[in-house]
Design an enzyme around this catalytic site. Sequence first.
Site, PDB file in Angstrom:
ATOM      1  N   HIS A  19       0.742  -1.242  -0.010  1.00 56.77           N
ATOM      2  CA  HIS A  19      -0.050  -0.065  -0.151  1.00 56.77           C
ATOM      3  C   HIS A  19       0.877   1.159   0.103  1.00 56.77           C
ATOM      4  O   HIS A  19       0.538   2.152  -0.692  1.00 56.77           O
ATOM      5  CB  HIS A  19      -0.967  -0.135   1.237  1.00 56.77           C
ATOM      6  CG  HIS A  19      -1.871  -0.917   1.264  1.00 56.77           C
ATOM      7  ND1 HIS A  19      -2.107  -1.862   2.228  1.00 56.77           N
ATOM      8  CD2 HIS A  19      -3.115  -1.333   0.495  1.00 56.77           C
ATOM      9  CE1 HIS A  19      -3.241  -2.670   2.267  1.00 56.77           C
ATOM     10  NE2 HIS A  19      -3.697  -2.111   1.108  1.00 56.77           N
TER      11      HIS A  19
ATOM     12  N   LYS B 134     -17.594  -7.147   8.231  1.00 56.42           N
ATOM     13  CA  LYS B 134     -16.164  -7.973   8.424  1.00 56.42           C
ATOM     14  C   LYS B 134     -15.660  -7.902   9.712  1.00 56.42           C
ATOM     15  O   LYS B 134     -16.043  -6.775  10.570  1.00 56.42           O
ATOM     16  CB  LYS B 134     -15.157  -7.375   7.456  1.00 56.42           C
ATOM     17  CG  LYS B 134     -15.426  -7.905   5.859  1.00 56.42           C
ATOM     18  CD  LYS B 134     -14.030  -7.544   5.398  1.00 56.42           C
ATOM     19  CE  LYS B 134     -13.992  -7.957   3.941  1.00 56.42           C
ATOM     20  NZ  LYS B 134     -12.788  -7.451   2.979  1.00 56.42           N
TER      21      LYS B 134
ATOM     22  N   ARG C 139      -1.409  -5.355  -8.423  1.00 59.62           N
ATOM     23  CA  ARG C 139      -0.302  -6.183  -8.196  1.00 59.62           C
ATOM     24  C   ARG C 139       0.050  -7.050  -9.260  1.00 59.62           C
ATOM     25  O   ARG C 139       1.402  -7.139  -9.817  1.00 59.62           O
ATOM     26  CB  ARG C 139      -0.261  -6.860  -6.928  1.00 59.62           C
ATOM     27  CG  ARG C 139      -0.491  -6.205  -5.518  1.00 59.62           C
ATOM     28  CD  ARG C 139      -0.893  -6.952  -4.440  1.00 59.62           C
ATOM     29  NE  ARG C 139      -2.444  -7.278  -4.821  1.00 59.62           N
ATOM     30  CZ  ARG C 139      -3.091  -7.806  -3.735  1.00 59.62           C
ATOM     31  NH1 ARG C 139      -2.703  -8.087  -2.517  1.00 59.62           N
ATOM     32  NH2 ARG C 139      -4.328  -8.097  -4.246  1.00 59.62           N
TER      33      ARG C 139
ATOM     34  N   SER D 108      -2.896  -8.001   2.657  1.00 57.22           N
ATOM     35  CA  SER D 108      -3.303  -7.737   4.155  1.00 57.22           C
ATOM     36  C   SER D 108      -3.475  -9.079   4.644  1.00 57.22           C
ATOM     37  O   SER D 108      -3.161  -9.500   5.675  1.00 57.22           O
ATOM     38  CB  SER D 108      -4.368  -6.886   4.401  1.00 57.22           C
ATOM     39  OG  SER D 108      -3.990  -5.637   3.900  1.00 57.22           O
TER      40      SER D 108
HETATM   41  O1  PNS Z   1      -8.572  -2.845   0.482  1.00 56.84           O
HETATM   42  P1  PNS Z   1      -9.542  -3.686  -0.492  1.00 56.84           P
HETATM   43  O2  PNS Z   1     -10.185  -4.512   0.468  1.00 56.84           O
HETATM   44  O3  PNS Z   1      -9.189  -4.110  -1.950  1.00 56.84           O
HETATM   45  O4  PNS Z   1     -10.852  -2.281  -0.795  1.00 56.84           O
HETATM   46  C1  PNS Z   1     -11.942  -2.392  -1.404  1.00 56.84           C
HETATM   47  C2  PNS Z   1     -12.770  -1.196  -1.234  1.00 56.84           C
HETATM   48  C3  PNS Z   1     -12.775  -0.580   0.246  1.00 56.84           C
HETATM   49  C4  PNS Z   1     -12.121  -0.118  -2.121  1.00 56.84           C
HETATM   50  C5  PNS Z   1     -14.030  -1.688  -1.717  1.00 56.84           C
HETATM   51  O5  PNS Z   1     -14.419  -2.886  -1.065  1.00 56.84           O
HETATM   52  C6  PNS Z   1     -15.202  -0.368  -1.703  1.00 56.84           C
HETATM   53  O6  PNS Z   1     -15.051   0.340  -2.380  1.00 56.84           O
HETATM   54  N1  PNS Z   1     -16.213  -0.583  -0.610  1.00 56.84           N
HETATM   55  C7  PNS Z   1     -16.983   0.404  -0.303  1.00 56.84           C
HETATM   56  C8  PNS Z   1     -18.281   0.133  -0.825  1.00 56.84           C
HETATM   57  C9  PNS Z   1     -18.523   0.452  -2.287  1.00 56.84           C
HETATM   58  O7  PNS Z   1     -18.112   1.547  -2.761  1.00 56.84           O
HETATM   59  N2  PNS Z   1     -18.648  -0.575  -2.865  1.00 56.84           N
HETATM   60  C10 PNS Z   1     -18.746  -0.389  -4.612  1.00 56.84           C
HETATM   61  C11 PNS Z   1     -17.579  -0.649  -5.038  1.00 56.84           C
HETATM   62  S1  PNS Z   1     -17.692  -0.574  -6.695  1.00 56.84           S
END
Ligand code: PNS
Length: 164
Positions: free
Chosen positions: A17, A41, A94, A132
């Site tokens: 990150h 979660k 990645r 993570s």
């Molecule tokens: O670190 P991560 O878990 O890959 O992050 C994922 C994240 C937080 C960017 C994604 O789950 C997200 O945007 N969640 C918020 C809810 C949302 O907006 N959902 C629609 C995404 S298209």
Amino acid sequence: MRKAIFPGSFDPITNGHLDILERSTPLFDEIVVAVLNNPDKQPMFSVEERCEMIREVLKGVKRDGCHLTVESFSGLTAEFARASGASAIVRGIRAVGDYEYELRMALMNRRLEPSIETVCLMAGEEYSYVSSTLTKQVFLLGGRVEGLIPELVIAKMREKLGKA
Ligand code: PNS
């Protein structure tokens, strides 16, 4: 003013990150590291703990004049980006396996907020396998995670494990 958000779960933040963040600082005047508060979660760290750790770790990040802040958010990333006045969402890729997920999210976020672009940056190859989830798994099973996550985060994980 070019403002972006860098959203994620960050449970915990990894050196991967930080690599993405350092690659994005020359591109923006301000970046908000946006920590998702997801009640569905069971995280290792509370959202407050994650934000606090990130604030500490950011002290060592190359900023290139970019203002870095940390905020938690709930709900839609696109909505948080709009409300923050950001014009971009930064995400890291990645390896090719990340592409499909990132593409789907970027297109959904574009549908939700057409004025906000997703900017995907390619992670350094040394972080291409770092996540993570894997790092937590390795740590919990007693494996070495030095070099994959910041020292401060390793110390906090040890504290957690001691408490558990
Ligand atoms: O670190 P991560 O878990 O890959 O992050 C994922 C994240 C937080 C960017 C994604 O789950 C997200 O945007 N969640 C918020 C809810 C949302 O907006 N959902 C629609 C995404 S298209």
